[in-house]
Design a protein around this motif. Sequence first.
Motif, PDB file in Angstrom:
ATOM      1  N   TYR A 146      -3.407  -1.857   2.738  1.00 40.92           N
ATOM      2  CA  TYR A 146      -2.991  -2.003   4.134  1.00 40.92           C
ATOM      3  C   TYR A 146      -3.516  -0.852   4.997  1.00 40.92           C
ATOM      4  O   TYR A 146      -3.908  -1.063   6.146  1.00 40.92           O
ATOM      5  CB  TYR A 146      -1.474  -2.099   4.253  1.00 40.92           C
ATOM      6  N   MET A 171      -7.008  -1.487   5.921  1.00 42.59           N
ATOM      7  CA  MET A 171      -7.110  -2.588   6.878  1.00 42.59           C
ATOM      8  C   MET A 171      -6.585  -2.190   8.258  1.00 42.59           C
ATOM      9  O   MET A 171      -6.667  -2.971   9.203  1.00 42.59           O
ATOM     10  CB  MET A 171      -6.311  -3.793   6.367  1.00 42.59           C
ATOM     11  N   GLY A 172      -6.025  -0.985   8.367  1.00 43.18           N
ATOM     12  CA  GLY A 172      -5.459  -0.540   9.627  1.00 43.18           C
ATOM     13  C   GLY A 172      -4.088  -1.136   9.912  1.00 43.18           C
ATOM     14  O   GLY A 172      -3.607  -1.084  11.036  1.00 43.18           O
ATOM     15  N   ARG A 173      -3.459  -1.672   8.901  1.00 43.23           N
ATOM     16  CA  ARG A 173      -2.126  -2.273   9.045  1.00 43.23           C
ATOM     17  C   ARG A 173      -1.088  -1.243   8.594  1.00 43.23           C
ATOM     18  O   ARG A 173      -0.499  -1.335   7.530  1.00 43.23           O
ATOM     19  CB  ARG A 173      -2.054  -3.567   8.249  1.00 43.23           C
ATOM     20  N   PHE A 174      -0.897  -0.254   9.455  1.00 48.04           N
ATOM     21  CA  PHE A 174      -0.121   0.925   9.093  1.00 48.04           C
ATOM     22  C   PHE A 174       1.365   0.660   8.855  1.00 48.04           C
ATOM     23  O   PHE A 174       1.933   1.235   7.922  1.00 48.04           O
ATOM     24  CB  PHE A 174      -0.344   2.029  10.123  1.00 48.04           C
ATOM     25  N   PRO A 175       2.032  -0.180   9.648  1.00 50.19           N
ATOM     26  CA  PRO A 175       3.447  -0.448   9.334  1.00 50.19           C
ATOM     27  C   PRO A 175       3.632  -1.085   7.952  1.00 50.19           C
ATOM     28  O   PRO A 175       4.553  -0.718   7.217  1.00 50.19           O
ATOM     29  CB  PRO A 175       3.891  -1.398  10.449  1.00 50.19           C
ATOM     30  N   GLU A 176       2.743  -2.002   7.586  1.00 50.43           N
ATOM     31  CA  GLU A 176       2.829  -2.614   6.258  1.00 50.43           C
ATOM     32  C   GLU A 176       2.548  -1.592   5.165  1.00 50.43           C
ATOM     33  O   GLU A 176       3.187  -1.600   4.118  1.00 50.43           O
ATOM     34  CB  GLU A 176       1.861  -3.800   6.125  1.00 50.43           C
ATOM     35  N   ALA A 177       1.597  -0.691   5.429  1.00 51.83           N
ATOM     36  CA  ALA A 177       1.311   0.380   4.470  1.00 51.83           C
ATOM     37  C   ALA A 177       2.549   1.243   4.283  1.00 51.83           C
ATOM     38  O   ALA A 177       2.944   1.542   3.146  1.00 51.83           O
ATOM     39  CB  ALA A 177       0.133   1.224   4.957  1.00 51.83           C
ATOM     40  N   GLN A 218       5.655   0.492   4.779  1.00 55.30           N
ATOM     41  CA  GLN A 218       6.717  -0.241   4.076  1.00 55.30           C
ATOM     42  C   GLN A 218       6.473  -0.259   2.571  1.00 55.30           C
ATOM     43  O   GLN A 218       7.406  -0.099   1.776  1.00 55.30           O
ATOM     44  CB  GLN A 218       6.830  -1.661   4.627  1.00 55.30           C
ATOM     45  N   HIS A 257       4.846   5.769  10.937  1.00 50.62           N
ATOM     46  CA  HIS A 257       4.835   4.345  11.258  1.00 50.62           C
ATOM     47  C   HIS A 257       6.169   3.634  11.039  1.00 50.62           C
ATOM     48  O   HIS A 257       6.372   2.549  11.590  1.00 50.62           O
ATOM     49  CB  HIS A 257       3.726   3.644  10.483  1.00 50.62           C
ATOM     50  N   GLU A 258       7.056   4.219  10.248  1.00 53.06           N
ATOM     51  CA  GLU A 258       8.382   3.638   9.988  1.00 53.06           C
ATOM     52  C   GLU A 258       9.404   4.775   9.901  1.00 53.06           C
ATOM     53  O   GLU A 258       9.946   5.059   8.824  1.00 53.06           O
ATOM     54  CB  GLU A 258       8.377   2.810   8.696  1.00 53.06           C
TER      55      GLU A 258
END
Length: 86
Positions: free
Chosen positions: A23, A26-32, A34, A62-63
């Motif tokens: 993630y 892929m630049g999907r930081f909130p998913e990373a 989590q 991010h979280e």
Amino acid sequence: QGTSDTVLSMDDVDAYGELGNVYMKMGRFPEAAQNYYEAATRLIDAGHLNAVASLMPVIQMHEPMLATLLNKKIANAAGDNPGYRR
């Protein structure tokens, strides 16, 4: 039986950590964040408190609510383990 549970738990840590890495790429930081949180909770449960430090910056950025929960979990785990030093 305890050994197989620990092995499964560490496999989960690796799986969540690797998914977090995917993630991130892929630049999907909130998913990373989590997935790193899931890895971190398992590390804490397994007594590997120091290993969580490398995951915290992404989680915090991010979280932040998950980072707060992790910090509380670390404090509780450290309280149960007087020899632990951060």
